[in-house]
Design an enzyme around this catalytic site. Structure first.
Site, PDB file in Angstrom:
ATOM      1  N   ILE A   1     -27.313  35.919  28.723  1.00  0.00           N
ATOM      2  CA  ILE A   1     -28.192  35.595  29.849  1.00  0.00           C
ATOM      3  C   ILE A   1     -28.268  34.087  30.024  1.00  0.00           C
ATOM      4  CG2 ILE A   1     -30.566  35.735  30.715  1.00  0.00           C
ATOM      5  CD1 ILE A   1     -30.831  38.387  29.189  1.00  0.00           C
TER       6      ILE A   1
ATOM      7  N   GLU B   1     -26.060  31.764  29.194  1.00  0.00           N
ATOM      8  CA  GLU B   1     -24.819  31.214  29.745  1.00  0.00           C
ATOM      9  C   GLU B   1     -24.717  31.447  31.245  1.00  0.00           C
ATOM     10  OE1 GLU B   1     -20.948  31.310  27.848  1.00  0.00           O
ATOM     11  OE2 GLU B   1     -21.860  32.319  26.133  1.00  0.00           O
TER      12      GLU B   1
ATOM     13  N   LEU C   1     -45.714  32.333  31.295  1.00  0.00           N
ATOM     14  CA  LEU C   1     -45.299  32.946  32.554  1.00  0.00           C
ATOM     15  C   LEU C   1     -44.020  32.253  33.013  1.00  0.00           C
ATOM     16  CD1 LEU C   1     -48.771  33.057  34.355  1.00  0.00           C
ATOM     17  CD2 LEU C   1     -47.593  34.974  33.261  1.00  0.00           C
TER      18      LEU C   1
ATOM     19  N   ASP D   1     -44.753  29.673  36.653  1.00  0.00           N
ATOM     20  CA  ASP D   1     -45.967  28.855  36.784  1.00  0.00           C
ATOM     21  C   ASP D   1     -45.705  27.361  36.641  1.00  0.00           C
ATOM     22  OD1 ASP D   1     -45.383  28.791  34.099  1.00  0.00           O
ATOM     23  OD2 ASP D   1     -47.426  29.197  33.413  1.00  0.00           O
TER      24      ASP D   1
ATOM     25  N   GLU E   1     -28.924  29.840  20.655  1.00  0.00           N
ATOM     26  CA  GLU E   1     -27.959  28.790  20.339  1.00  0.00           C
ATOM     27  C   GLU E   1     -28.655  27.623  19.649  1.00  0.00           C
ATOM     28  OE1 GLU E   1     -24.625  28.846  20.699  1.00  0.00           O
ATOM     29  OE2 GLU E   1     -24.891  30.934  21.316  1.00  0.00           O
TER      30      GLU E   1
END
EC number: 2.7.1.-
Length: 299
Positions: free
Chosen positions: A70, A72, A215, A218, A271
């Site tokens: 996700i 990357e 969140l 925000d 990472e």
């Protein structure tokens, strides 16, 4: 059935033998949906596939994998220029799937895939470290980072998120706090940190709610520091209750600066990034993501 614009699925190479996923894609194709599939082999593939997605004119780029995949795909999307930048869809296929879980992505592959293609696209924030590396979920430092970084791949594959806890207990006697100083908007703290969580999202390490108030739209980062001189007593204390817990320091800011007298490592969506100085800032409304209508991380 309503017509939906084309999508491109960027699939982590570890998930190519996922038969239920293959069946779900074929079923949706039979229903009239156009779904291109590309498989990553090495770092940099995701960015190349996002460029291909732009040329194909797809409405959605779906990240099929864990938090690292996700990350990357998101990083490549926010670097795109011009109009008609595809939205992000999420198909959770990793070990922990912390971001997908916290935003309410269904576990069932067919439901997650339909949401990734047809869900409402909402502008969400990302975060950037030292003007270079980005994360969509969380930056974690200290005890938690060393555990998630050092947990063997075979253990993660066999036990999922529980593997982090088991490996952490095995390493408990060798782990020490990180001394550092952290500044933000109306925030300043220095001392010894067992765990540092800076969240756009709420959980990391296989389901640990490090930043429960975060969140994703925000314009703020949530900070949580777990302190204590010794790992085990402090960990037991933090597990009891969050209310009036002297071992938990909290803050919120659009940026945080972290300085340490020695090298420390942060885990950014899986990472590792090591150094002594970190500037972490929010990137408001950096990309659009297809999310469920009851997503708990939206204000």
């Amino acid at each position: 059935m309503a017509e939906f614009p084309a999508s491109l699925l960027i699939l982590n190479g570890k998930s190519t033998d996922n038969l239920p996923l293959r069946e779900a894609i074929m079923l949706l194709r039979e229903e009239g949906m156009t779904i291109h599939v590309r498989v990553t082999w090495e770092k940099g593939d995701a960015a190349r596939f996002v460029e291909e997605a732009r040329k194909l004119g797809v409405a959605t780029v779906i990240a099929g994998g864990g938090d690292g995949t996700i990350n990357e795909v998101c990083t490549a999307l926010i670097q795109c220029e011009g109009d008609d930048i595809p939205a992000l869809g999420i198909l959770p296929l990793g070990t922990a799937n912390d971001f997908a879980t916290s935003v309410g992505i269904p576990e069932a592959l067919d439901k997650a895939l339909k949401l990734a293609i047809a869900g409402n696209a909402i502008a969400i924030d990302m975060a950037q470290v030292n003007k270079q590396t980005c994360f969509i979920n969380m930056a974690t430092g200290g005890f938690g980072t060393r555990i998630t970084t050092e947990t063997p791949e075979k253990l993660k594959a066999a036990l999922g998120g529980v593997s982090y806890i088991i490996h952490g207990l095995m390493r408990m006697d060798t782990l020490q706090p990180d001394r550092c100083e952290i500044r933000g908007e109306n925030f300043h703290w220095q001392g010894d940190a067992l765990v540092i969580g800076i969240g756009n999202g709420r959980q990391a390490g296989g389901g640990q709610q490090l930043c429960p108030n975060a969140l994703i739209n925000d314009g703020l980062l949530q900070l949580r520091i777990f302190t204590g001189d010794e790992i085990l007593p402090a960990l037991v204390s933090t597990l009891k209750s969050d209310e009036d817990n002297p071992n938990i320091i909290e803050g919120a800011s659009s940026w945080f600066d972290i300085q340490a007298p020695h090298e420390i490592t942060f885990n950014l969506d899986g990472e590792p990034l090591s150094g002594q100085n970190f500037h972490i800032e929010i990137l408001p409304a950096a990309l659009r993501c297809r999310l469920p209508p009851d997503c708990p991380l939206l204000r």
